[in-house]
Write a protein that holds these residues in place. Sequence first.
Motif, PDB file in Angstrom:
ATOM      1  N   CYS A  62      -3.791   8.498   0.375  1.00  0.00           N
ATOM      2  CA  CYS A  62      -2.282   8.326   0.787  1.00  0.00           C
ATOM      3  C   CYS A  62      -2.308   8.959   2.004  1.00  0.00           C
ATOM      4  O   CYS A  62      -1.165   8.085   2.747  1.00  0.00           O
ATOM      5  N   PRO A  63      -2.558  10.143   2.384  1.00  0.00           N
ATOM      6  CA  PRO A  63      -1.948  10.523   3.714  1.00  0.00           C
ATOM      7  C   PRO A  63      -2.487   9.542   5.051  1.00  0.00           C
ATOM      8  O   PRO A  63      -1.889   9.411   5.825  1.00  0.00           O
ATOM      9  N   GLU A  64      -3.896   9.071   4.614  1.00  0.00           N
ATOM     10  CA  GLU A  64      -4.453   8.321   5.687  1.00  0.00           C
ATOM     11  C   GLU A  64      -3.666   6.972   5.672  1.00  0.00           C
ATOM     12  O   GLU A  64      -3.476   5.997   6.658  1.00  0.00           O
ATOM     13  N   VAL A  65      -3.355   6.211   4.409  1.00  0.00           N
ATOM     14  CA  VAL A  65      -2.601   4.999   4.313  1.00  0.00           C
ATOM     15  C   VAL A  65      -1.370   5.046   5.038  1.00  0.00           C
ATOM     16  O   VAL A  65      -1.071   4.281   5.809  1.00  0.00           O
ATOM     17  N   ARG A  66      -0.745   6.290   4.819  1.00  0.00           N
ATOM     18  CA  ARG A  66       0.808   6.429   5.807  1.00  0.00           C
ATOM     19  C   ARG A  66       0.359   6.463   7.229  1.00  0.00           C
ATOM     20  O   ARG A  66       1.319   5.849   8.009  1.00  0.00           O
TER      21      ARG A  66
ATOM     22  N   TRP B 299       0.650  -1.211   0.067  1.00  0.00           N
ATOM     23  CA  TRP B 299      -0.064  -0.065  -0.029  1.00  0.00           C
ATOM     24  C   TRP B 299       1.031   1.161   0.039  1.00  0.00           C
ATOM     25  O   TRP B 299       0.764   1.997  -0.820  1.00  0.00           O
ATOM     26  N   LEU B 300       1.897   1.192   0.769  1.00  0.00           N
ATOM     27  CA  LEU B 300       2.815   2.291   1.009  1.00  0.00           C
ATOM     28  C   LEU B 300       3.541   2.732  -0.376  1.00  0.00           C
ATOM     29  O   LEU B 300       3.760   3.700  -0.740  1.00  0.00           O
ATOM     30  N   ARG B 301       3.767   1.637  -1.009  1.00  0.00           N
ATOM     31  CA  ARG B 301       4.576   1.557  -2.133  1.00  0.00           C
ATOM     32  C   ARG B 301       3.812   2.273  -3.298  1.00  0.00           C
ATOM     33  O   ARG B 301       3.965   2.992  -4.259  1.00  0.00           O
ATOM     34  N   ASN B 302       2.396   1.909  -3.214  1.00  0.00           N
ATOM     35  CA  ASN B 302       1.529   2.379  -4.182  1.00  0.00           C
ATOM     36  C   ASN B 302       1.601   3.986  -4.174  1.00  0.00           C
ATOM     37  O   ASN B 302       1.191   4.662  -5.131  1.00  0.00           O
ATOM     38  N   CYS B 303       1.387   4.274  -2.773  1.00  0.00           N
ATOM     39  CA  CYS B 303       1.482   5.753  -2.783  1.00  0.00           C
ATOM     40  C   CYS B 303       2.669   6.587  -3.169  1.00  0.00           C
ATOM     41  O   CYS B 303       2.551   7.865  -3.180  1.00  0.00           O
ATOM     42  N   GLU B 304       3.959   5.987  -3.493  1.00  0.00           N
ATOM     43  CA  GLU B 304       4.997   6.544  -4.224  1.00  0.00           C
ATOM     44  C   GLU B 304       4.484   7.120  -5.581  1.00  0.00           C
ATOM     45  O   GLU B 304       5.082   8.089  -6.045  1.00  0.00           O
ATOM     46  N   ARG B 305       3.622   6.600  -6.381  1.00  0.00           N
ATOM     47  CA  ARG B 305       3.074   6.886  -7.793  1.00  0.00           C
ATOM     48  C   ARG B 305       1.649   6.362  -7.603  1.00  0.00           C
ATOM     49  O   ARG B 305       1.142   5.523  -8.271  1.00  0.00           O
ATOM     50  N   PRO B 306       0.678   7.069  -6.775  1.00  0.00           N
ATOM     51  CA  PRO B 306      -0.542   6.664  -6.763  1.00  0.00           C
ATOM     52  C   PRO B 306      -1.356   6.961  -8.187  1.00  0.00           C
ATOM     53  O   PRO B 306      -1.021   7.897  -8.715  1.00  0.00           O
ATOM     54  N   ALA B 307      -2.417   6.101  -8.395  1.00  0.00           N
ATOM     55  CA  ALA B 307      -3.468   6.647  -9.306  1.00  0.00           C
ATOM     56  C   ALA B 307      -4.233   7.671  -8.775  1.00  0.00           C
ATOM     57  O   ALA B 307      -4.352   8.105  -7.635  1.00  0.00           O
ATOM     58  N   PRO B 308      -4.762   8.810  -9.893  1.00  0.00           N
ATOM     59  CA  PRO B 308      -5.238   9.847  -9.348  1.00  0.00           C
ATOM     60  C   PRO B 308      -6.414   9.769  -8.312  1.00  0.00           C
ATOM     61  O   PRO B 308      -6.465  10.683  -7.336  1.00  0.00           O
ATOM     62  N   ALA B 309      -7.180   8.727  -8.364  1.00  0.00           N
ATOM     63  CA  ALA B 309      -8.302   8.669  -7.532  1.00  0.00           C
ATOM     64  C   ALA B 309      -7.994   8.078  -6.115  1.00  0.00           C
ATOM     65  O   ALA B 309      -8.664   8.208  -5.204  1.00  0.00           O
TER      66      ALA B 309
ATOM     67  N   GLY C 263      -2.018   0.388  -9.494  1.00  0.00           N
ATOM     68  CA  GLY C 263      -2.076   0.991  -8.174  1.00  0.00           C
ATOM     69  C   GLY C 263      -3.551   0.771  -7.629  1.00  0.00           C
ATOM     70  O   GLY C 263      -3.605   1.142  -6.380  1.00  0.00           O
ATOM     71  N   THR C 264      -4.038  -0.148  -8.200  1.00  0.00           N
ATOM     72  CA  THR C 264      -5.639  -0.444  -7.525  1.00  0.00           C
ATOM     73  C   THR C 264      -5.508  -1.599  -6.530  1.00  0.00           C
ATOM     74  O   THR C 264      -4.584  -2.729  -6.911  1.00  0.00           O
ATOM     75  N   PRO C 265      -5.806  -1.493  -5.415  1.00  0.00           N
ATOM     76  CA  PRO C 265      -5.896  -2.482  -4.486  1.00  0.00           C
ATOM     77  C   PRO C 265      -6.734  -3.812  -4.832  1.00  0.00           C
ATOM     78  O   PRO C 265      -7.920  -3.576  -5.281  1.00  0.00           O
ATOM     79  N   VAL C 266      -6.439  -4.906  -4.763  1.00  0.00           N
ATOM     80  CA  VAL C 266      -7.370  -6.104  -5.444  1.00  0.00           C
ATOM     81  C   VAL C 266      -7.488  -7.276  -4.317  1.00  0.00           C
ATOM     82  O   VAL C 266      -6.433  -7.416  -3.842  1.00  0.00           O
TER      83      VAL C 266
END
Length: 409
Positions: free
Chosen positions: A125-129, A110-120, A346-349
């Motif tokens: 991402c602040p909450e994920v961190r 999840w945190l790595r997703n937020c390095e280059r997140p999809a716009p949606a 970047g989609t969680p599945v």
Amino acid sequence: MVHQINSRKSTSASRASRKISSMSLSLLRQIIVVAIVGVLTACGTRPPAPPVAEPSGEAGTLGPPRLGPLGGPLAVPGTLAGYRSRWVPVDWNDLPGWQQDAMHEAWQAWLRNCERPAPAFVPLCPEVRRLAIAGEEEQRAWMQQRLQPYRIEAQDGNLNGLLTSYFEPVLEGARVRGNGFEVPIYAPPPGLPAKQPWYTRQQIESDSQVQAQLAGRVIAWVRDPVQAMVLHIQGTGRLRLHEPDGSTRLVRLAYAATNNQPYQSVGRWLLDRGLVRDATWPGISAWAQSNPGRVQEMLWGNPRYVFFREEPLDGVAADEGPRGAQGVPLTPGRSIAVDRTSIPYGTPVWLVSEGPVVRLDRLVMAQDTGSAIVGAVRADYFAGSGDAAGALAGRLKQGLRLWALWPRQ
């Protein structure tokens, strides 16, 4: 991938045959079973994907992306239709095993997703961190509050698909040729065309004029052409590199380019010639042991060739994978390669696969792609690096169901 996962060699075919025939039976078995990862899964080499615009949602919404042309009726009321997939909203209780997954294991992905997140996902991402240090139940409750699960189906409504796996092989290599290290790993040659076919694998490995164009491009030498083929199939690997001063260090060989020739499965090569009745590990292994003088011929049945770049691993976590097509490091057991026309990077599945090799009910991230990963319910599971990961990747070919988790409107 990332993943004809998608061997280069400057020695002659006769020298390769003598070398292969001298290998011990146990070593050959280990090598060929790893090579079957690419044969059986056909995951494909994973070139870095060029930046693409995120697929649009329905006008005025932040709903799941419409991946095909906009306009036209929805396939099913309440469903978003994609070019290769449609997403059907469901309840969290419809996700098998959802309450049992270890959320903290997935949070690094999840945190790595937020390095280059999809716009949606940017607003989340602040909450994920912040939730990286939270308990699993808090993480699970947050996802249920902020995300909507969607069952992924093919356009014909089929919700069953295929799961395969890929991994990062670990090879022994040397900076200087000799002492058994005879197979070159090349960086791209100058002037390699970006989109036009270059020389085939056989030409690269046997034509002196082609090899002259690769002079000075050797990154390292490995022991065996079949191991090199495995590296080419996976598109990335780790190299335990023996330096001229006697030191040894671990480096990564990352995908750099290909010769733009089509990938051909060596298992298919055997089947088409009637040399085996099935391209499973036992069949191919038995054939290779009985026909060591033809192994090079089998490898030349795949004209595709991969060039690499060397990357340092100093300071990199032992379990950190190569960068996938999303541009972030893959996480073993928590990253998958997908068809990006069905599932955006970047989609969680939520992934469910019931065996027979292994049962998987877990949260994963769509962070990579592969040339053979095509279709709505299709995924390639990143198993990690080394022999254990290779053993799993070589066997994993089983049924699959997927649910996309997308931000609520």
